[in-house]
Scaffold this active site. Structure first.
Site, PDB file in Angstrom:
ATOM      1  CE  LYS A 182     -70.111  22.828 -41.735  1.00 24.33           C
ATOM      2  NZ  LYS A 182     -69.836  21.647 -41.743  1.00 24.33           N
ATOM      3  CD  GLU A 258     -61.072  31.959 -31.523  1.00 20.68           C
ATOM      4  OE1 GLU A 258     -59.702  31.811 -31.611  1.00 20.68           O
ATOM      5  OE2 GLU A 258     -61.561  32.407 -30.433  1.00 20.68           O
ATOM      6  CB  CYS A 292     -55.256  26.988 -34.893  1.00 19.18           C
ATOM      7  SG  CYS A 292     -55.770  26.891 -33.204  1.00 19.18           S
ATOM      8  CD  GLU A 389     -52.995  27.215 -40.094  1.00 22.67           C
ATOM      9  OE1 GLU A 389     -53.816  27.285 -40.948  1.00 22.67           O
ATOM     10  OE2 GLU A 389     -53.370  26.844 -39.007  1.00 22.67           O
TER      11      GLU A 389
HETATM   12  P1  NAP Z   1     -61.905  24.756 -42.899  1.00 26.55           P
HETATM   13  O1  NAP Z   1     -61.666  24.153 -44.196  1.00 26.55           O
HETATM   14  O2  NAP Z   1     -61.992  26.396 -42.902  1.00 26.55           O
HETATM   15  O3  NAP Z   1     -63.421  24.347 -42.507  1.00 26.55           O
HETATM   16  C1  NAP Z   1     -63.681  24.555 -41.233  1.00 26.55           C
HETATM   17  C2  NAP Z   1     -65.179  24.290 -41.211  1.00 26.55           C
HETATM   18  O4  NAP Z   1     -65.853  25.461 -41.996  1.00 26.55           O
HETATM   19  C3  NAP Z   1     -65.892  23.036 -41.616  1.00 26.55           C
HETATM   20  O5  NAP Z   1     -66.866  22.757 -40.883  1.00 26.55           O
HETATM   21  C4  NAP Z   1     -66.090  23.359 -43.141  1.00 26.55           C
HETATM   22  O6  NAP Z   1     -66.848  22.277 -43.674  1.00 26.55           O
HETATM   23  C5  NAP Z   1     -66.531  24.721 -43.052  1.00 26.55           C
HETATM   24  N1  NAP Z   1     -66.560  25.161 -44.323  1.00 26.55           N
HETATM   25  C6  NAP Z   1     -65.743  25.217 -45.316  1.00 26.55           C
HETATM   26  N2  NAP Z   1     -66.051  25.601 -46.560  1.00 26.55           N
HETATM   27  C7  NAP Z   1     -67.147  26.586 -46.127  1.00 26.55           C
HETATM   28  C8  NAP Z   1     -68.076  27.376 -46.698  1.00 26.55           C
HETATM   29  N3  NAP Z   1     -67.702  28.077 -47.870  1.00 26.55           N
HETATM   30  N4  NAP Z   1     -69.233  27.866 -45.959  1.00 26.55           N
HETATM   31  C9  NAP Z   1     -69.334  27.412 -44.709  1.00 26.55           C
HETATM   32  N5  NAP Z   1     -68.722  26.475 -44.215  1.00 26.55           N
HETATM   33  C10 NAP Z   1     -67.538  26.303 -44.851  1.00 26.55           C
HETATM   34  O7  NAP Z   1     -60.738  24.482 -41.724  1.00 26.55           O
HETATM   35  P2  NAP Z   1     -60.316  23.154 -41.418  1.00 26.55           P
HETATM   36  O8  NAP Z   1     -59.408  22.263 -42.597  1.00 26.55           O
HETATM   37  O9  NAP Z   1     -61.454  22.170 -40.917  1.00 26.55           O
HETATM   38  O10 NAP Z   1     -59.585  23.220 -40.102  1.00 26.55           O
HETATM   39  C11 NAP Z   1     -58.200  23.707 -40.314  1.00 26.55           C
HETATM   40  C12 NAP Z   1     -58.158  25.234 -39.860  1.00 26.55           C
HETATM   41  O11 NAP Z   1     -58.905  25.638 -38.747  1.00 26.55           O
HETATM   42  C13 NAP Z   1     -56.802  25.758 -39.931  1.00 26.55           C
HETATM   43  O12 NAP Z   1     -56.519  26.763 -40.662  1.00 26.55           O
HETATM   44  C14 NAP Z   1     -56.490  25.899 -38.355  1.00 26.55           C
HETATM   45  O13 NAP Z   1     -55.418  26.834 -38.178  1.00 26.55           O
HETATM   46  C15 NAP Z   1     -57.989  26.568 -38.099  1.00 26.55           C
HETATM   47  N6  NAP Z   1     -58.296  26.462 -36.494  1.00 26.55           N
HETATM   48  C16 NAP Z   1     -58.308  27.705 -35.951  1.00 26.55           C
HETATM   49  C17 NAP Z   1     -58.708  27.403 -34.599  1.00 26.55           C
HETATM   50  C18 NAP Z   1     -58.369  28.562 -33.690  1.00 26.55           C
HETATM   51  O14 NAP Z   1     -58.915  28.482 -32.561  1.00 26.55           O
HETATM   52  N7  NAP Z   1     -57.755  30.002 -34.155  1.00 26.55           N
HETATM   53  C19 NAP Z   1     -58.618  26.289 -33.948  1.00 26.55           C
HETATM   54  C20 NAP Z   1     -58.624  25.175 -34.730  1.00 26.55           C
HETATM   55  C21 NAP Z   1     -58.560  25.060 -36.198  1.00 26.55           C
HETATM   56  P3  NAP Z   1     -66.547  20.821 -44.289  1.00 26.55           P
HETATM   57  O15 NAP Z   1     -65.989  20.206 -43.362  1.00 26.55           O
HETATM   58  O16 NAP Z   1     -67.785  20.423 -44.871  1.00 26.55           O
HETATM   59  O17 NAP Z   1     -65.733  21.438 -45.471  1.00 26.55           O
END
Ligand code: NAP
Length: 486
Positions: A182, A258, A292, A389
Site C-alpha cells: 500500500k 522503519e 528520515c 522531525e
Molecule cells: P506516515 O504519515 O506515517 O505514512 C506512511 C504510510 O502509512 C502511508 O502509506 C500512509 O498512508 C500510511 N498510513 C497512515 N496512517 C495509517 C493508518 N492509520 N493505518 C495504516 N496506514 C497508515 O508517514 P509519511 O508522512 O508518509 O512519511 C514520513 C515519515 O516516514 C517520516 O517520519 C520519516 O522519518 C519516515 N521514514 C522513515 C524511514 C526509515 O527508513 N526509517 C524512511 C523514510 C521515511 P496515506 O498516505 O494514505 O496517509
C-alpha cells in the site's frame, strides 16, 4: 519533453491484484497532484477493505508456488527487474519527480538506489541457507531450515516512492514471500509503474500486488486482522508505526518498522571543514531534507562554529528552488501545504525563542508547496525543531564545547535512526560510534544509504533492518529439526 504520465497507461492506474489491473469494487478513484503546481496529474483507484482482502486472496494463493520456485529463477526475475528499472531510469525518475516534487537529479539517484535493491537481493536469493551441527552433548544433530514467513503487507511513505517499496519487495521475493504493497496516497504512481515492470519481466501473478487507497486505516487494519497475513513491514512516522504495531500484535505478526528520525550531525573542531561542509550539505539537503536520516540538528564545536556557519549558510543560500523537472533546480517542492505550514511553524517557534535566521526562513508566494533552504543560529535547546522531525530544508546550528555535552544532547530524543560525526581523530570518532544511540552513523560521510548495508533504527526509530544480508532474514522463519543420531 513528453508528459511523464505517458509511461503509465490509464489501465495501469488501477489496483494490481493477482493477474489483473482492476478498478476498486466501489469504482471510487482519487486524485494525485504535482506538488510543485497543485495540478491533478492522474486519478487512481481508491481501494476499500474488500479490495485489500482480494489482494490478500491473490497473495495467499500464489504463496506455495512462489515459495517452491527455484531460488535461481526467483533471483533471475529480480535481476530482470533491476535491468528494466535501470534501462527505464529516466522514465521512472520523471514520474517520481512529478508526483513527489524532488529534483530530477535526486529522482535519478533514487532509481539507481531502488533498482540496486533488486540486484542485491537477486544475489541473496540463491544464498539463503540453514545449518547443520552436532548437539553439544552428542547423540543427535541440529538442522535449521529457513522458510519464507508467508504473505507480507507493506505500507510505504511518499518521500522515496520507489526505494521504500523496493527495499521490502526485493528481499521478500528473494525469500519466497508474496506481497501486498500500500503506497502513500500522495505518491502511488511509481509503485504502480514498478508493479507493471515486474509483470512485464514475468513475475507471476499474485506475487506483487499493489493497493492504492485513501482509506489506509481501514484497508491496512483489515489486512493485519486476517490470519493469512504473516508479516508487516512499515516505513513511515513513529506515530503511525505505534498504531500498526498494536494492530499487528493481535495476530502476533513478524514486523519490521522503519520509523522517524532526529539525526544529530556533529562537526568537531579537528574536522576537515571541506569534508564536513560537503557531508552536511548532503545529510541536510538530500531529498529536500525530506528524509528520515536527514541531519535534523547540526552541532558545531565552538572554535569552528563561525567559519563552518558562514560557509554552510553561503552554500545553502546559493541553492536554486523550483519545479523538480526544470533544469538546474536543487530544491524542489515539498510534498504538501501541511508540510510547508509545519516547517514554517517550527521556524517561527525557534525565532520566538531567540534563534536568528541567516538564510531563507520565509515561504514564497505563488502556487506549489515550496520552502527555501534555511539556516538558523543561536537555536535554544527548548526550540521544538530540535525535538521534532523538521522534514524539510531547514538547518538549525547549535554550538558545543565538550564531547560529553554534545553526546548527551544528541541522545536526548526518542529517536535513534542515524547520526553523523566529522573529526580527524579516530578514537574520538569511535567513542561517538559507541556512545550515540543510533542504528546508523556516518563518520566523515553525509551519505550512508546503501542497499548492501543494514539500514534501520533503535529506540522509537524502529525494529529490524532493511538491505544487506540481514534484510532477507526479516522474511525468513527458521524451523529447527532435531535428528536422532547416536
Ligand atoms: P506516515 O504519515 O506515517 O505514512 C506512511 C504510510 O502509512 C502511508 O502509506 C500512509 O498512508 C500510511 N498510513 C497512515 N496512517 C495509517 C493508518 N492509520 N493505518 C495504516 N496506514 C497508515 O508517514 P509519511 O508522512 O508518509 O512519511 C514520513 C515519515 O516516514 C517520516 O517520519 C520519516 O522519518 C519516515 N521514514 C522513515 C524511514 C526509515 O527508513 N526509517 C524512511 C523514510 C521515511 P496515506 O498516505 O494514505 O496517509
Amino acid at each position: 519533453m513528453s508528459d511523464p504520465m505517458n509511461v503509465l497507461a490509464p489501465e495501469h492506474r488501477r489496483l494490481r491484484i493477482g493477474d489483473a489491473w482492476r478498478d476498486a469494487a466501489s469504482g471510487a478513484t482519487f486524485a494525485v497532484e504535482d506538488p510543485a503546481t497543485g495540478r491533478t496529474i492522474a486519478e487512481v483507484a481508491d481501494a476499500d477493505v474488500v479490495d485489500g482482502l482480494a489482494a490478500l486472496d491473490a497473495a495467499s494463493k500464489a504463496m506455495a508456488e512462489w515459495a517452491a520456485t527455484p531460488p535461481r529463477k526467483r533471483s533471475g526475475l529480480l535481476t530482470a527487474t533491476y535491468r528494466a528499472l535501470t534501462e527505464r531510469s529516466e522514465e521512472v525518475a520523471r514520474l517520481i519527480t512529478l508526483e513527489m516534487g524532488k529534483p530530477l537529479a535526486e529522482a535519478r539517484g533514487e532509481v539507481a538506489y531502488g533498482a540496486e535493491f533488486f540486484r542485491w537481493f537477486a544475489e541473496e536469493a540463491v544464498r539463503v541457507e540453514g545449518r547443520y551441527s552436532t548437539a553439544p552433548a552428542g547423540g543427535y544433530r541440529i538442522l535449521t531450515v529457513p522458510k519464507p514467513v508467508g504473505p507480507c503487507v507493506f505500507v510505504t511513505p511518499w518521500n522515496f516512492p520507489l526505494a521504500m517499496g523496493a527495499r521490502k519487495i526485493a528481499p521478500a521475493l528473494a525469500a519466497g514471500c508474496t506481497t501486498i504493497t500500500k503506497p502513500a496516497a500522495q505518491t502511488p504512481l511509481t509503485m504502480l509503474f514498478l508493479a507493471r515492470i515486474m509483470e512485464e519481466v514475468g513475475v507471476p501473478p499474485g506475487v506483487v500486488n499493489v493497493v492504492t487507497t485513501k482509506r489506509a486505516g481501514a484497508v491496512v487494519s483489515a489486512l493485519l486482522a486476517d490470519s493469512r497475513t504473516r508479516k508487516l513491514s512499515f516505513t513511515g512516522s513513529t506515530e503511525v508505526g505505534r498504531v500498526l504495531l498494536r494492530q499487528a500484535a493481535d495476530n502476533v505478526l513478524r514486523t519490521s518498522m522503519e520509523l522517524g528520525g532526529n539525526a544529530a550531525l556533529i562537526v568537531c573542531a579537528d574536522a576537515d571543514l571541506d569534508v564536513a561542509l560537503d557531508g552536511a550539505m548532503v545529510a541536510k539537503m538530500r531529498n529536500i531534507g525530506e528524509s528520515c536520516i536527514a541531519a535534523n540538528r547540526i552541532y558545531v564545536e565552538e572554535p569552528v562554529r563561525e567559519e563552518f556557519t558562514a560557509r554552510f549558510a553561503e552554500r545553502m543560500g546559493a541553492l536554486s528552488v523550483g519545479h523538480g523537472l526544470d533544469d538546474g533546480v536543487d530544491v524542489g517542492a515539498l510534498i504538501d501545504e501541511a508540510s510547508v505550514a509545519k516547517i514554517d511553524e517550527l521556524v517561527a517557534d525557534a525565532v520566538d525563542r531567540g534563534a536568528r535566521v541567516l538564510v531563507g526562513g520565509k515561504c514564497p508566494d505563488g502556487p506549489g508547496h515550496f520552502y527555501p533552504p534555511t539556516v538558523l543560529v543561536d537555536v535554544p535547546e527548548d526550540a521544538r525543531m530540535l525535538k521534532a522531525e523538521i522534514f524539510g530544508p531547514v538547518a538549525p546550528i547549535i554550538s558545543f564545547t565538550s564531547d560529553d555535552e554534545v553526546m548527551a544532547k544528541a541522545n536526548d530524543t526518542e529517536h535513534g535512526l542515524a547520526g553523523y560525526i566529522f573529526t580527524r581523530d579516530l578514537q574520538r570518532a569511535l567513542r561517538f560510534a559507541e556512545g550515540l544511540d543510533t542504528g546508523m552513523l556516518g563518520i566523515n560521510r553525509g551519505l550512508i544509504s546503501d542497499p548492501s548495508a543494514p539500514f534501520g533504527g533503535v529506540k522509537q526509530s524502529g525494529i529490524g533492518k532493511e538491505g544487506s544480508h540481514e534484510g532477507v532474514l526479516e522474511y525468513l522463519d527458521l524451523t529447527y529439526v532435531a535428528i536422532d543420531l547416536p
